[in-house]
Design an enzyme around this catalytic site. Structure first.
Site, short mmCIF file in Angstrom:
data_model
loop_
_atom_site.label_atom_id
_atom_site.label_comp_id
_atom_site.label_asym_id
_atom_site.label_seq_id
_atom_site.Cartn_x
_atom_site.Cartn_y
_atom_site.Cartn_z
N ASP A 22 -23.27 3.11 -24.67
CA ASP A 22 -21.93 3.55 -25.02
C ASP A 22 -21.71 3.25 -26.50
O ASP A 22 -21.87 2.12 -26.95
CB ASP A 22 -20.88 2.80 -24.18
N LEU A 23 -21.36 4.29 -27.28
CA LEU A 23 -21.18 4.12 -28.72
C LEU A 23 -19.92 3.29 -29.00
O LEU A 23 -18.87 3.50 -28.40
CB LEU A 23 -21.07 5.47 -29.42
N ASP A 80 -19.20 9.90 -25.35
CA ASP A 80 -20.15 9.16 -26.18
C ASP A 80 -21.02 8.25 -25.32
O ASP A 80 -21.49 7.20 -25.78
CB ASP A 80 -19.40 8.34 -27.23
#
Length: 488
Positions: A358-359, A401
């Protein structure tokens, strides 16, 4: 009424590999042909009573036989219940149509039954029955039920191509029959308007048509023939098909002419090289026209360019399995890759890692620079990670993302650390978005699958839990899920 012609001839793609099932499917195909022939020639040889009786016999015997086989190998699996529910819906539809018989004309009833059975043929036999018999055959070969379902699911993912080939084969048969009917209409001097219509179809159809005499010399072509091949009428008339090789590029055609001589018909996909040298996929039909003595008088050929159909098939297959923004595998393809990884570990040992990515701070970049910049950032991150992965690994985008990385072919968890550290470093490098630089990081949760793990479907959830702990404790790091339920 011609009895030797079938609108929907039995096709090899209908066969499941289980004789008891195929034998009953043939009976249904024969009934569909009887209905279509009746409607085409307005015969009085078929009655609604006989059709409903035959369908009732089919349902009673075939469904019982099929369900017994499925239950034996699939047990109480949900697919068995869904399959049996479909059978019950078939019977319910027959009852409904039968009850409505008095309110409809016989021909309207015949048409309704034909449409329903044609849909049943396409969506139940070619899809559901084919899928389930693949599972049965796989279990018979020694696979577990879950392995068999995974294997069958993978095989069915390419079934669209088979469906297209089957439909093309049916279309091809209809085209051949249409040309024969045109000749019959001409010989019997039917209505002048019908002759004009037939001539118009010949001249304006998008399919290329050629007619040859009994020695194979071309005596006529339609305009579409010149359009597809690039050869004008004067270049073709009088030329022998064997020498001209229209549609037979790279092939002597001996097997084709043998089939035409023996059965009166041949059809299949070929690659035709046009006058300008371009090679195109085409669907070709050649039929023999015989005189009253049974000798061949003429040959009729019909072919059409199926380049767009083939390209569209490839596009649909790609769209179904890949994320349109990044080109990475999507959830559907990830699920298949995950199933394959489990099977490989169970068979060969070792383990694999499921990593939930997960960004960090992506929303801030998206809000500040806009969605277009955010999409560019996602594509850049995807490309960087793709470049550092090995061929056997899988990187998928599952939404927003969030990404999932499968690291396969490892013997122990420690072997994944070096690659995961590179993932952290690659994501952290700044990205130029227009005139501005943007930086994000990534939080990674990891879980491992080992032989004998009881709940492989939980591995992504557990990796997600580990990732969430990183998000809460500072971000931009790696956490490994422990079977106790905590991340380390």
């Amino acid at each position: 009424m011609p009895g030797d012609h079938k609108v929907f001839p039995w096709n090899a793609n209908f066969e499941t590999g289980i004789h008891a099932i195929d034998e009953q499917h043939r009976k249904l195909v024969d009934l569909i042909n009887s209905l279509a022939t009746h409607m085409a020639f307005q015969s009085d040889q078929l009655t609604l009573e006989s059709v409903f009786r035959e369908l009732a016999d089919y349902a009673a015997h075939h469904f019982a036989t099929e369900e017994k086989i499925m239950r034996r190998y699939l047990g109480e699996d949900a697919m068995s219940h869904e399959h049996e529910e479909a059978h019950r819906s078939f019977v319910a539809e027959l009852v409904r149509m039968k009850a409505n018989e008095e309110n409809r004309s016989p021909e309207a009833m015949f048409e309704e039954i034909l449409i329903y059975l044609s849909h049943w043929l396409a969506f139940h036999i070619l899809d559901r029955d084919k899928h389930m018999t693949k599972i049965v055959l796989a279990v018979q070969s020694g696979l577990s039920l879950e392995e068999a379902k995974s294997q069958a699911g993978a095989e069915m993912s390419g079934w669209m191509k088979v469906l297209i080939e089957t439909i093309l084969s049916m279309y091809d048969t209809l085209s051949s029959r249409t040309l024969e009917l045109m000749r019959e209409i001409h010989e019997r001097k039917k209505a002048e308007e019908k002759l004009k219509l037939a001539a118009s179809v010949y001249e304006n159809t998008l399919e290329a048509i050629f007619i040859a005499d009994n020695r194979g010399n071309i005596i006529e072509i339609n305009p579409a023939f010149s359009k597809y091949t690039g050869y004008g009428r004067d270049e073709v008339i009088g030329k022998n098909l064997r020498a001209f090789k229209a549609g037979l590029e790279g092939d002597s055609g001996d097997h084709i002419w043998k089939s035409v001589a023996e059965t009166g018909h041949w059809s299949g996909e070929i690659h035709n090289r046009s006058k300008d040298g371009e090679l195109n996929p085409e669907w070709l039909t050649i039929s023999a026209i015989r005189n009253d003595e049974g000798k061949i008088d003429h040959y009729v050929g019909l072919f059409s360019n199926i380049t767009q159909l083939v390209e569209r098939q490839h596009e649909l297959e790609h769209f179904a399995h890949y994320d349109p923004l990044t080109g990475l595998p999507n959830r559907l393809l990830l699920s298949d890759r995950l199933d394959r990884a489990v099977i490989k570990v169970e068979r060969e040992g070792g383990c694999f890692a499921a990593c939930y990515l997960d960004l960090d701070n992506f929303k801030a970049v998206n809000d500040r620079l806009g969605h277009t910049a955010g999409d560019t950032l996602l594509k850049e991150v995807a490309e960087r990670l793709r470049n550092i992965l090995r061929a056997q690994d899988t990187l998928a985008r599952i939404g927003g993302d969030e990404f999932v990385l499968l690291i396969t072919g490892i013997e122990k968890p420690e072997e994944s650390r070096a690659l995961l550290q590179r993932v952290l470093a690659e994501v952290a490098r700044p990205v130029l978005l227009g005139n501005e630089e943007a930086s994000v990081s990534v939080s990674i949760g990891v879980d491992f699958y080992f032989p004998g793990d009881e709940e492989p479907h939980l591995i992504l959830h557990q990796a997600d839990q580990a990732m969430y702990r990183i998000k809460q404790s500072g971000k931009s790091d790696i956490a490994f899920f422990e079977k106790s339920g905590k991340a380390s």
